[in-house]
Design a protein around this motif. Structure first.
Motif, PDB file in Angstrom:
ATOM      1  N   GLN A 139       0.832  -1.204   0.000  1.00  0.00           N
ATOM      2  CA  GLN A 139       0.000   0.000   0.000  1.00  0.00           C
ATOM      3  C   GLN A 139       0.868   1.255   0.000  1.00  0.00           C
ATOM      4  O   GLN A 139       0.650   2.178  -0.780  1.00  0.00           O
ATOM      5  CB  GLN A 139      -0.924   0.004   1.223  1.00  0.00           C
ATOM      6  CG  GLN A 139      -1.790   1.247   1.342  1.00  0.00           C
ATOM      7  CD  GLN A 139      -2.774   1.390   0.198  1.00  0.00           C
ATOM      8  OE1 GLN A 139      -3.396   0.424  -0.208  1.00  0.00           O
ATOM      9  NE2 GLN A 139      -2.900   2.581  -0.339  1.00  0.00           N
ATOM     10  N   ASN A 165     -10.130  -8.781   3.131  1.00  0.00           N
ATOM     11  CA  ASN A 165     -10.722  -7.552   3.660  1.00  0.00           C
ATOM     12  C   ASN A 165     -10.132  -6.374   2.891  1.00  0.00           C
ATOM     13  O   ASN A 165      -9.347  -6.574   1.959  1.00  0.00           O
ATOM     14  CB  ASN A 165     -10.494  -7.430   5.174  1.00  0.00           C
ATOM     15  CG  ASN A 165      -9.026  -7.366   5.537  1.00  0.00           C
ATOM     16  OD1 ASN A 165      -8.243  -6.672   4.899  1.00  0.00           O
ATOM     17  ND2 ASN A 165      -8.630  -8.102   6.561  1.00  0.00           N
ATOM     18  N   LYS A 166     -10.485  -5.170   3.261  1.00  0.00           N
ATOM     19  CA  LYS A 166     -10.063  -3.989   2.495  1.00  0.00           C
ATOM     20  C   LYS A 166      -8.556  -3.754   2.527  1.00  0.00           C
ATOM     21  O   LYS A 166      -8.024  -3.011   1.709  1.00  0.00           O
ATOM     22  CB  LYS A 166     -10.807  -2.744   2.988  1.00  0.00           C
ATOM     23  CG  LYS A 166     -10.477  -2.338   4.403  1.00  0.00           C
ATOM     24  CD  LYS A 166     -11.264  -1.111   4.810  1.00  0.00           C
ATOM     25  CE  LYS A 166     -10.910  -0.699   6.237  1.00  0.00           C
ATOM     26  NZ  LYS A 166     -11.599   0.508   6.621  1.00  0.00           N
ATOM     27  N   TYR A 167      -7.835  -4.382   3.452  1.00  0.00           N
ATOM     28  CA  TYR A 167      -6.390  -4.180   3.557  1.00  0.00           C
ATOM     29  C   TYR A 167      -5.582  -5.173   2.716  1.00  0.00           C
ATOM     30  O   TYR A 167      -4.412  -4.959   2.456  1.00  0.00           O
ATOM     31  CB  TYR A 167      -5.936  -4.299   5.017  1.00  0.00           C
ATOM     32  CG  TYR A 167      -6.630  -3.304   5.914  1.00  0.00           C
ATOM     33  CD1 TYR A 167      -6.353  -1.936   5.822  1.00  0.00           C
ATOM     34  CD2 TYR A 167      -7.595  -3.729   6.827  1.00  0.00           C
ATOM     35  CE1 TYR A 167      -7.019  -1.028   6.629  1.00  0.00           C
ATOM     36  CE2 TYR A 167      -8.253  -2.808   7.642  1.00  0.00           C
ATOM     37  CZ  TYR A 167      -7.964  -1.472   7.532  1.00  0.00           C
ATOM     38  OH  TYR A 167      -8.624  -0.561   8.326  1.00  0.00           O
TER      39      TYR A 167
END
Length: 182
Positions: A139, A165-167
């Motif tokens: 990220q 999940n979003k991560y």
């Protein structure tokens, strides 16, 4: 199944299969990576632990044949890491987890990163050890440059669907001893 249960199951399978001398086709991997690599590229590797696939021969080949700059991760606080320049001829020191790391001399930002895998699926998602180090790093670096992410695993580590999940960050390619997923 939740990630912790998947992790435990696949780590057991990986350890059990380690005795079968499963070998990755290094030449095939080298040819695949060579398509993306030029001399001025920085490769982010990892030092294999806990029955992970040993990519040190690939790193040596890339360093020797193409002349790329190799780097390895150094763990920081708050489940973060950075990559530091390393040569396959350089010494390493053990971190708090017993993982060899390079000296913190020259911090670099890889163009291509090898990512260790506990489990993966056809969608190119992975499960790691649960600390989120690679997802955080991907990220962070993706905001600065286009990072090509290569997962390395044995085919026995594949599962039907990684719960995400979003991560969680998707890889660009996963290479096993039997096939390449894109």
């Amino acid at each position: 199944m939740i990630k912790s249960k998947i992790r435990k199951k696949i780590l057991y399978i990986r350890e059990k299969n380690n005795n079968k001398n499963l070998k990755l086709p290094f030449l095939k991997i080298f040819k695949e990576i060579k398509k993306k690599v030029t001399k001025n590229k920085i490769i982010g590797g990892y030092y294999p632990v806990n029955f992970e696939i040993d990519i040190l021969e690939i790193l040596k080949l890339l360093e020797k044949k193409i002349g790329v700059q190799i780097s390895l991760p150094v763990i920081k606080k708050n489940n973060e890491m950075d990559f530091y320049n390393w040569s396959t001829k350089s010494l390493l020191k053990l971190n708090k987890f017993g993982i060899p790391e390079p000296e913190k001399i020259k911090k670099v930002f890889p163009d291509i990163i090898f990512v260790p895998i506990v489990a993966f699926d056809n969608r190119l998602y992975r499960i790691g050890y649960g600390g989120g180090y690679y997802d955080r790093y991907i990220q962070k670096i993706s905001n600065k440059k286009n990072l090509f992410k290569i997962g390395i695993a044995h085919s026995c580590q594949k599962i039907n669907k990684v719960p995400i999940n979003k991560y969680d960050k998707k890889l660009d390619i996963i290479i096993t001893e039997k096939y390449i997923l894109r």
